[in-house]
Design an enzyme around this catalytic site. Structure first.
Site, PDB file in Angstrom:
ATOM      1  N   ARG A  49       6.083 -18.631 -11.598  1.00 26.50           N
ATOM      2  CA  ARG A  49       7.294 -18.013 -12.100  1.00 26.50           C
ATOM      3  C   ARG A  49       6.962 -16.975 -13.163  1.00 26.50           C
ATOM      4  O   ARG A  49       5.985 -17.113 -13.887  1.00 26.50           O
ATOM      5  CB  ARG A  49       8.204 -19.072 -12.735  1.00 26.50           C
ATOM      6  N   ASP A  51       9.419 -15.157 -16.272  1.00 29.10           N
ATOM      7  CA  ASP A  51      10.758 -15.214 -16.864  1.00 29.10           C
ATOM      8  C   ASP A  51      11.498 -13.898 -16.685  1.00 29.10           C
ATOM      9  O   ASP A  51      10.906 -12.869 -16.347  1.00 29.10           O
ATOM     10  CB  ASP A  51      10.657 -15.539 -18.356  1.00 29.10           C
ATOM     11  N   TYR A 108      -2.703 -12.675 -18.403  1.00 29.57           N
ATOM     12  CA  TYR A 108      -1.530 -12.000 -18.955  1.00 29.57           C
ATOM     13  C   TYR A 108      -1.945 -11.044 -20.062  1.00 29.57           C
ATOM     14  O   TYR A 108      -2.985 -11.227 -20.706  1.00 29.57           O
ATOM     15  CB  TYR A 108      -0.548 -13.009 -19.557  1.00 29.57           C
ATOM     16  N   ARG A 193       4.479 -16.257 -24.512  1.00 35.71           N
ATOM     17  CA  ARG A 193       5.395 -15.679 -25.499  1.00 35.71           C
ATOM     18  C   ARG A 193       5.445 -16.518 -26.771  1.00 35.71           C
ATOM     19  O   ARG A 193       5.576 -15.988 -27.880  1.00 35.71           O
ATOM     20  CB  ARG A 193       6.778 -15.515 -24.884  1.00 35.71           C
TER      21      ARG A 193
END
Length: 246
Positions: A49, A51, A108, A193
């Site tokens: 996933r 966000d 990331y 995050r």
């Protein structure tokens, strides 16, 4: 026949990757394009996933079809997709290959700008305060000493384990600001995050790098910093064993 799709997308207009009942997702849009082209009902399974608002420079998904894709498959699918989603490649894989479970690593980036930049308002987070980058990199190294990252996970989640093996984590200074790089075998929802938000508090002097030990050991989301906005986050790379590709 099972195929792996390599995708890239700009996430601003979408409620993340995964199909949602009352919001537009990247998965839904790609499935509709494939169904229109191949004239059959099918579902795609993503590597994971992202966000709402998060971008992907590389994401893989698999789907099954009995129909030949044809030489101009990429061009035809991209003609059906909106301008903020692109199909980069397609490769046939073994019948049991799985985009999510066969992934061995994910990477990331989180982008920060130091000055107001109208051209990066949807791709980087503007941090106005001065940051202690050396302390932030000290905190990033501490991450590699641990496996359980419950403190950085979204509170309501259905995962069976909070363990992740982080391969590297560091801050890079750029001409416009900073980029945080992190690579691991898997990530929890909201994890990157929350990590970035915690390190920004360290960078601003609200806590010290050594506090990262206490935060991680606590297993408590409230001990970590606030999550940074989604628009600065990019999924950049997913790696697989070559044995799954035909």
């Amino acid at each position: 026949m099972r195929n792996f799709l390599e995708l890239a997308y700009f996430g601003k207009a979408y409620h993340g990757w995964q199909r949602q009942p009352n919001a537009v997702s990247v998965q839904e849009v790609v499935e509709q394009a494939l169904q229109t082209l191949l004239q059959e009902n099918l579902e795609i399974t993503g590597a994971g996933r992202t966000d709402a608002g998060v971008h992907a420079k590389q994401l893989y998904a698999h789907f099954d079809t009995s129909k030949p894709l044809g030489k101009n498959f990429l061009f035809r699918v991209n003609a059906l997709l909106p301008k903020d989603i692109a199909l980069v490649s397609v490769r046939e894989v073994t019948p049991e290959a799985h985009a999510r479970f066969d992934a061995v690593s994910r990477s990331y980036e989180y982008h920060i700008v130091k000055e107001k930049d109208v051209f990066s308002i949807d791709t980087a987070y503007w941090v106005k305060k001065e940051l202690r980058v050396d302390e932030m990199n000290r905190a990033a190294k501490i991450l590699l000493e641990y496996k359980d990252f419950k403190c950085f996970s979204r509170s309501r989640t259905d995962v069976k384990t909070y363990n992740c093996s982080i391969e590297h984590a560091f801050w890079e200074t750029t001409n416009s600001g900073l980029v945080f790089h992190i690579k691991a075998d898997r990530f929890l929802r909201n994890m990157v995050r929350a990590i970035v938000g915690t390190m920004l508090e360290i960078g601003q002097g609200k806590m010290e790098a050594e506090n990262m030990h206490e935060i991680i050991r606590s297993g408590n989301r409230s001990e970590a910093g606030a999550s940074v906005p989604a628009h600065g986050l990019f999924l950049t790379r997913i790696e697989y064993p070559q044995t799954i590709f035909i």
